[in-house]
Design an enzyme around this catalytic site. Structure first.
Site, PDB file in Angstrom:
ATOM      1  N   LYS A  59     -80.147 -88.986-116.353  1.00  0.00           N
ATOM      2  CA  LYS A  59     -78.918 -88.746-116.273  1.00  0.00           C
ATOM      3  C   LYS A  59     -77.525 -89.640-114.742  1.00  0.00           C
ATOM      4  O   LYS A  59     -77.456 -90.188-115.398  1.00  0.00           O
ATOM      5  CB  LYS A  59     -78.816 -87.308-116.138  1.00  0.00           C
ATOM      6  CG  LYS A  59     -79.002 -86.366-117.475  1.00  0.00           C
ATOM      7  CD  LYS A  59     -78.145 -84.681-117.086  1.00  0.00           C
ATOM      8  CE  LYS A  59     -78.643 -83.993-118.465  1.00  0.00           C
ATOM      9  NZ  LYS A  59     -77.982 -82.947-118.570  1.00  0.00           N
ATOM     10  N   ASP A  95     -71.853 -81.811-119.670  1.00  0.00           N
ATOM     11  CA  ASP A  95     -72.601 -80.859-119.324  1.00  0.00           C
ATOM     12  C   ASP A  95     -71.059 -79.964-118.787  1.00  0.00           C
ATOM     13  O   ASP A  95     -71.554 -78.613-118.890  1.00  0.00           O
ATOM     14  CB  ASP A  95     -72.773 -80.891-118.520  1.00  0.00           C
ATOM     15  CG  ASP A  95     -74.314 -81.403-119.171  1.00  0.00           C
ATOM     16  OD1 ASP A  95     -75.061 -81.207-120.425  1.00  0.00           O
ATOM     17  OD2 ASP A  95     -75.339 -82.445-118.735  1.00  0.00           O
TER      18      ASP A  95
END
Length: 263
Positions: A59, A95
């Site tokens: 990420k 997210d």
């Protein structure tokens, strides 16, 4: 990501594609044997992909690989969505909204004011930013490796708690959130005593397998409101699907129940 074989994302996105009649495919690609993440992205881009979701451990690297990172991804310091557009790699982080919308879906009786986060790894920054966005004024973080929690505390202006003190001072906590792998299938159990939590507290474990970790089972037996990682998984997937196809998937509640039945 690596590993990705356990990911429920392909099942979820394929369900949406079939429901909306799209001729498309969502694949789980394990990056373990790819020597260069940037080279893998280039291959996918040239192969005609619309984009990718990125999970651990890539990420942070996904953010550095982008040519157009969103302000939110920059704030989090990580990206889980990359869009391939006319040679550009656009990075975003879904997210944050995924976790915020999951919390909002609980329809809590009061606005959470005090949260404690267990773990300072890949998901923690997005959870912190989401909590700040929904107005949680007091956030604490603890981690087995103290330096990682200290870095997050300094970066986001929250409080550091020593891992040995994770069970202490829970009497004023509204939200207890586990972002570690402890309690996940094949991992060690999270050792924590939550009996100090007030009856109004909510316990969240972002793990999806098993759907009820020992932490959630303990909280449920105490009569506390609990939530596993499935709502966050579904809510973070929706913006990705919208970005790729310009379409909104059907009811999140049905999707959460669908995935739960398969676990």
């Amino acid at each position: 990501g690596h590993p990705v074989s356990q990911s429920l994302s392909p099942v979820l996105h394929q369900r949406w594609m079939e429901h909306l009649g799209l001729e498309a495919e969502y694949l789980a690609i394990d990056g373990e044997n790819n020597q260069c993440f940037h080279a893998l992205l280039k291959d996918l881009q040239q192969g005609g992909y619309l984009g990718v979701n990125v999970t651990i451990p890539f990420k942070e690297e996904a953010l550095t690989a982008s040519t157009s990172p969103s302000k939110l991804a920059q704030r989090v310091g990580a990206a889980n969505l990359l869009l391939f557009r006319d040679g550009d790699v656009i990075a975003d982080n879904t997210d944050v909204d995924g976790f915020a919308n999951a919390i909002n879906s609980l329809e809590l009786s009061h606005q959470p004011a005090h949260a404690r986060i267990l773990g300072a790894g890949g998901a923690a920054p997005a959870v912190i930013v989401a909590l700040q966005q929904i107005g949680v004024g007091h956030i604490e973080i603890t981690n087995r490796t103290a330096s990682k929690a200290m870095e997050k505390a300094d970066r986001f202006g929250i409080d550091f708690i020593d891992w040995d003190d994770r069970s202490k001072g829970l009497g004023g906590i509204d939200l207890l959130i586990n972002t570690t792998s402890l309690g996940m299938k094949g991992q060690q159990t999270l050792e924590i005593d939550i009996h100090e939590l007030p009856a109004s507290a909510t316990v969240v474990d972002i793990v999806t397998t098993p759907p009820e970790t020992p932490l959630l089972a303990q909280a449920r037996n105490m009569g506390l409101k609990v939530m596993n990682g499935l709502p966050m998984l579904v809510y973070q997937a929706i913006p990705s699907f919208q970005a790729w196809f310009g379409l909104t998937p059907p009811s999140p509640g049905d999707d959460i129940a669908f995935l739960a039945r398969g676990l």
